[in-house]
Scaffold this motif. Structure first.
Motif, mmCIF file in Angstrom:
data_model
loop_
_atom_site.group_PDB
_atom_site.id
_atom_site.type_symbol
_atom_site.label_atom_id
_atom_site.label_comp_id
_atom_site.label_asym_id
_atom_site.label_seq_id
_atom_site.Cartn_x
_atom_site.Cartn_y
_atom_site.Cartn_z
ATOM 1 N N TYR A 379 40.963 41.349 42.731
ATOM 2 C CA TYR A 379 41.046 41.147 41.288
ATOM 3 C C TYR A 379 41.252 42.375 40.347
ATOM 4 O O TYR A 379 40.527 43.336 40.884
ATOM 5 C CB TYR A 379 39.925 40.322 40.486
ATOM 6 N N VAL A 380 42.084 42.618 39.605
ATOM 7 C CA VAL A 380 42.344 43.967 38.821
ATOM 8 C C VAL A 380 42.147 43.526 37.275
ATOM 9 O O VAL A 380 42.896 42.533 36.980
ATOM 10 C CB VAL A 380 43.567 44.720 39.064
ATOM 11 N N VAL A 381 41.391 44.236 36.552
ATOM 12 C CA VAL A 381 41.043 43.949 35.122
ATOM 13 C C VAL A 381 41.329 45.170 34.210
ATOM 14 O O VAL A 381 41.126 46.311 34.888
ATOM 15 C CB VAL A 381 39.682 43.374 34.744
ATOM 16 N N GLN A 388 44.679 41.609 35.300
ATOM 17 C CA GLN A 388 46.071 41.963 35.263
ATOM 18 C C GLN A 388 46.484 41.517 36.681
ATOM 19 O O GLN A 388 47.920 41.585 36.925
ATOM 20 C CB GLN A 388 46.036 43.647 35.315
ATOM 21 N N TYR A 389 45.697 41.372 37.495
ATOM 22 C CA TYR A 389 46.452 41.085 38.990
ATOM 23 C C TYR A 389 45.270 40.321 39.962
ATOM 24 O O TYR A 389 43.897 40.237 39.711
ATOM 25 C CB TYR A 389 46.495 42.307 39.853
ATOM 26 N N VAL A 390 45.582 39.280 40.663
ATOM 27 C CA VAL A 390 44.830 38.398 41.614
ATOM 28 C C VAL A 390 45.855 38.318 42.562
ATOM 29 O O VAL A 390 47.049 37.874 42.547
ATOM 30 C CB VAL A 390 44.689 37.102 40.962
ATOM 31 N N ASN A 391 45.244 38.618 43.859
ATOM 32 C CA ASN A 391 46.072 38.225 45.146
ATOM 33 C C ASN A 391 45.953 36.924 45.617
ATOM 34 O O ASN A 391 44.839 36.012 45.097
ATOM 35 C CB ASN A 391 45.548 39.232 46.225
ATOM 36 N N ARG A 397 40.871 29.930 48.308
ATOM 37 C CA ARG A 397 39.930 29.097 48.596
ATOM 38 C C ARG A 397 39.500 28.216 47.679
ATOM 39 O O ARG A 397 38.734 27.249 47.705
ATOM 40 C CB ARG A 397 38.543 29.992 49.084
ATOM 41 N N ILE A 398 39.782 28.672 46.226
ATOM 42 C CA ILE A 398 39.305 27.831 45.144
ATOM 43 C C ILE A 398 40.420 26.971 44.791
ATOM 44 O O ILE A 398 39.940 26.274 43.491
ATOM 45 C CB ILE A 398 38.844 28.929 44.060
ATOM 46 N N SER A 399 41.624 26.968 45.179
ATOM 47 C CA SER A 399 42.582 25.847 44.803
ATOM 48 C C SER A 399 42.810 26.070 43.433
ATOM 49 O O SER A 399 42.837 24.782 42.777
ATOM 50 C CB SER A 399 42.017 24.524 45.236
ATOM 51 N N ILE A 400 42.895 27.116 42.799
ATOM 52 C CA ILE A 400 43.238 27.398 41.077
ATOM 53 C C ILE A 400 44.547 28.105 41.488
ATOM 54 O O ILE A 400 44.458 29.463 41.704
ATOM 55 C CB ILE A 400 42.272 27.962 40.513
ATOM 56 N N PRO A 401 45.775 27.965 40.731
ATOM 57 C CA PRO A 401 46.981 28.657 40.692
ATOM 58 C C PRO A 401 46.672 30.300 39.924
ATOM 59 O O PRO A 401 45.751 30.106 39.063
ATOM 60 C CB PRO A 401 47.952 28.096 39.828
ATOM 61 N N ILE A 406 46.220 35.579 35.358
ATOM 62 C CA ILE A 406 46.949 36.655 34.910
ATOM 63 C C ILE A 406 46.879 36.719 33.363
ATOM 64 O O ILE A 406 47.438 35.690 32.731
ATOM 65 C CB ILE A 406 48.161 36.595 35.711
ATOM 66 N N GLY A 407 46.682 38.020 32.905
ATOM 67 C CA GLY A 407 46.635 37.910 31.415
ATOM 68 C C GLY A 407 45.683 37.304 30.465
ATOM 69 O O GLY A 407 46.006 37.464 29.424
#
Length: 862
Positions: A379-381, A388-391, A397-401, A406-407
């Motif tokens: 994660y980048v904040v 700002q970013y999530v790979n 594993r958490i099943s959340i888009p 982002i944002g």
């Protein structure tokens, strides 16, 4: 007086008819529109219809007469279709007041006069339509400094009525600061000079508002006299917009470029100097391809051609390389709008320098590719804690888009029920410390409960620092440590079972503990232990879990070579069996079992695990199963040793009892005759004083010493059951007081302070024999040193006597061995017996003074 004729279609008398007649017009009143055509001839100059707008009527009239003004009196001018004016119909609201009647009569008069004049022009129809019917500009004809004709837009622009415009001089509506300019231009035109056709002028309306206008002037002859036809366009708002745009363009950091449809530069904003190093006008006239990188020009040209053909703007920015003033290539990003069909006459392109951004993006893309390929979540904040970013790994594993994050502020993790309140506050607290520079990062664990399972996540947050050392954000790395935590828990539980193995006192108890651990710790509910029986050369089923017992039933001892268990026991290597059909070694096949893991317990047997499902045994528990088997071997080795030791202790105790009984009997049987002999010797010495009797006395004393040593040796062989911490100095002193009475010149030195766990009587007996041995062999003036060992637990006894030859040291502890004519050979035997009874070790070497040195090591596994 005019000589104009106007037809008025009205069913009754009208004030408007009279107002028109007062202006010298001849008015003929008709009752219906159909009667117009009965009266229509080339002398009709205008028509007024009191009724709704009729486009078809206008068309028929113009087919007969050409261009003549046709007015329609309507209730609401705004309700009339705008297209009607484009087709020649002039719709005006029906006048109610006398002023409105006069104004409309004046307007009709101007329209008739203008149509008469326009009819003599080359393109009379177009001119009339533009001025009277369609124009959005203010148009007027001036003669001798006054207004001779004006259209409706002129009254709207000035805010003056027709009567007011008819009475005032032209210069009255001109801004005072522009009147001289207008007068000078008018004089130049009248005298045939080189006067401008178009110029800017400010107009002041009836309310004092100033209007920026663009004036276009044309010399005309109007009804036989010189005049000017003036078109005025209100450009106030446009000029304000232009001023704002000009300021925006000149102050903007981005380059604003105007490129013609031929690809040549027509304008560059001042920022071209800062971005590319060119003077503002240096590139004007150059073709854009001259400074575009050859490899990028095709894409740029294609975008321009596509926009020219479609007329649409290039909405997506295009990136390309552009040469700067120093000849270097800079990456630019441009967005263009197609204005070729407007007064701009080209493309308006906004450009910014993205060289550093592109370098950063390329580096970021490389890093992002790496980050996307790792199995950890990233994660980048930014500094405001905006994500700002999530790979992909983070959200898999958490099943959340990832679009949910982002944002968004990190609080979104709580809003989507990923974190509970306590977990969110934990994350926020750590992140706040990192972003404020109060922490270089922190690592912590979070337990997540998701619909697809429970996870343990290790989260690490670290700052992102730019080249100046400023914190620009933070990066979070999440690692799924669920399996690792489960493995650690199983390993810890396995350690607990190891302690239980340590407490087991029999092979059967060890096997039971192993089965309990396999079931409770490793979740192997089908498992068992088979131990080797040397007497029958079989593997004996010793302990099974309940499930294994129900599944396999009673299994007899397995002879050598039978089943998987013997195969693994003999090979010493664990094996996972999953292909039972092709295995010739399977014993007692059970259809439900799909896999079987057999782990050897070297020298003792095997530990097996079964599963009714395929692919469930080849996991990390295999390592733990090997650990359990290793611990089992150690426990069984210990049990075997302890059983042998207890057996030996029992045998030794029995032997010691027999030895002590024998020694007591012998000493009693010898002591009585010796006591009788010593008694008679004393009587004989009282009567006779001879050397022979003295030698008999010595022999008696020697016999008594041997008897006591034999008895002590027998008793010292017993094992020590109770020990206590004893000060070494005190026990040595007690022994010295006993043995040194006959050798007052002997010296004892005790070094250091130490304690030893021992049986008090036995330890004193040890020192008495060692000290006696030193005096006996070292002489009455011998010096003896006693102290703790330096490198290991224990103590030493050292003298400065003649020492013990190296080839004799291995025999000194043998019973009966002595090098002194006064020795019995039992003293050091007593010493080794005491050492063995405590489980100690003893070593003989040469002391610093050349004498004998005895080192006793007290560290033992007892």
């Amino acid at each position: 007086m005019s000589d104009f004729r106007v037809l008025f279609v009205d069913e009754g008398t009208s004030n408007l008819t009279e107002a028109i007649e007062r202006r010298g017009f001849t008015v003929e009143v008709l009752s219906t529109c159909d009667s117009i055509f009965d009266t229509l001839d080339e002398n009709i100059d205008g028509i007024v219809v009191n009724g709704g707008t009729d486009i078809e009527l206008v068309s028929q009239i113009r087919d007969r007469l050409g261009v003549v003004p046709v007015f329609f009196l309507v209730d609401d001018e705004t309700a009339v279709e705008p297209s009607s004016s484009e087709k020649g119909a002039i719709s005006v609201e029906r006048p109610e007041s006398s002023g409105a009647v006069n104004a409309l009569a004046t307007r009709i008069e101007r329209a008739v006069e203008f149509s008469q004049w326009a009819s003599t022009a080359r393109d009379s129809d177009s001119l009339y339509r533009t001025v009277v019917e369609q124009s959005h500009d203010a148009i007027f004809i001036a003669q001798d400094g006054g207004f001779r004709f004006w259209n409706r837009r002129m009254t709207e622009l000035t805010g003056l009525s027709d009567d007011e415009l008819a009475e005032i001089p032209l210069l009255d509506i001109i801004h005072p600061d522009d009147r001289d300019k207008v007068t000078e231009i008018s004089e130049q035109r009248r005298q045939g000079g080189d006067a401008p056709v178009s110029y800017d002028v400010r107009l002041v309306d009836a309310d004092g508002e100033i209007h920026e206008c663009s004036a276009n002037v044309k010399d005309i002859e109007y009804h036989g006299s010189y005049g000017v036809l003036v078109t005025m366009r209100d450009v106030t708002e446009r000029r304000a917009t232009e001023a704002q745009f000009r300021a925006l363009v000149e102050l903007a950091r981005d380059i604003v470029t105007l490129v013609g449809s031929d690809g040549r530069i027509k304008y560059e904003s001042p920022s071209v100097e800062d971005v590319l190093g060119f003077d503002q006008d240096e590139l004007v006239g150059a073709h854009i391809s001259d400074y575009t990188h050859p490899e990028d020009w095709e894409r740029v040209e294609e975008a321009m051609q596509r926009s020219l053909q479609s007329g649409e703007d290039k909405k997506e920015p295009i990136r390309y390389r552009h040469q700067d003033a120093d000849g270097n290539w800079r990456w630019l990003e441009s967005v263009g709008t197609n204005q070729t069909d407007t007064s701009v006459g080209g493309f308006v392109i906004t450009t910014r320098d993205v060289t550093e951004q592109r370098t950063y993006e390329e580096r970021l893309q490389r890093h992002e590719s790496i980050v996307e390929s790792i199995r950890q979540g990233a994660y980048v904040v930014d500094r405001e804690a905006i994500i700002q970013y999530v790979n992909e790994a983070a959200v898999a594993r958490i099943s959340i888009p990832r679009e949910k994050f982002i944002g968004q502020h990190i609080s979104v993790a709580r809003e989507v029920d990923l974190l509970n309140d306590d977990q969110y506050e934990r994350v926020k607290s750590v992140l706040d410390d990192v972003l404020r520079g109060e922490s270089n990062g922190e690592r912590f664990e979070i337990e997540l409960s998701r619909p697809n399972g429970d996870y343990v996540i290790e989260f690490a947050i670290s700052p992102i620092v730019d080249e100046d050392g400023s914190i620009t954000g933070a990066v979070g790395i999440s690692t799924d440590i669920t399996e690792r935590k489960r493995y650690e828990e199983q390993l810890n539980a396995l350690h607990v079972s190891t302690r239980e193995l340590t407490a087991a006192t029999s092979r059967e108890q060890v096997a039971e503990v192993v089965c309990d651990a396999a079931n409770g710790v490793l979740n192997y509910n089908i498992s068992g232990v088979l131990l080797y029986d040397e007497s029958t050369d079989t593997l004996v089923p010793t302990a099974f879990t309940e499930e294994a017992q129900e599944m396999f039933g009673d299994i007899p001892p397995l002879p050598r070579g039978t089943g998987f268990s013997w195969e693994v026991f003999e090979s010493g290597e664990p094996h996972l069996y999953d292909d039972f059909e092709s295995s010739p070694h399977r014993f007692n096949p059970v259809a439900e079992i799909k896999e079987e893991l057999v782990v050897p317990i070297p020298d003792h047997g095997v530990f097996f695990v079964g599963s009714v499902d395929e692919g469930t045994l080849a996991d990390q528990r295999l390592t733990l199963a090997k650990v359990l088997a290793s611990n089992t071997r150690a426990a069984l080795d210990r049990v075997e040793r302890e059983q042998l030791l207890r057996q030996r202790e029992r045998e030794l105790a029995r032997q010691n009892e027999q030895l002590e009984s024998f020694a007591s009997a012998v000493s009693h049987d010898l002591q009585n005759p010796l006591n009788v002999a010593m008694g008679y010797l004393e009587l004989a010495q009282e009567q006779f004083d001879s050397d022979e009797l003295a030698r008999v006395q010595v022999a008696h004393e020697r016999m008594e010493t041997i008897i006591q040593d034999v008895l002590a040796l027998a008793r010292s062989g017993q094992t020590v059951d109770e020990v206590e911490p004893l000060p070494l100095k005190r026990v040595v002193a007690e022994a010295w007081n006993t043995v040194a009475t006959s050798s007052p010149e002997a010296t004892l030195k005790i070094d250091g302070i130490a304690e030893v766990d021992a049986h008090h009587g036995r330890l004193r007996q040890l020192f008495e024999n060692l000290l006696s041995n030193a005096i006996r062999h070292g002489g009455d003036d011998v010096t003896i040193r006693v102290g703790p060992l330096e490198a290991r637990p224990g103590f030493y006894v050292e003298d400065d006597g003649p020492g013990i030859p190296p080839d004799e040291r291995s025999r000194v502890f043998e019973s009966g061995y002595t090098t002194s004519p006064e020795g019995t050979g039992f003293g050091l035997s007593v010493v080794i017996s005491v050492v063995n009874a405590h489980g100690w070790d003893i070593d003989v070497s040469e002391g610093d003074g050349g004498g004998a040195r005895f080192e006793i090591t007290t560290e033992t596994g007892r």
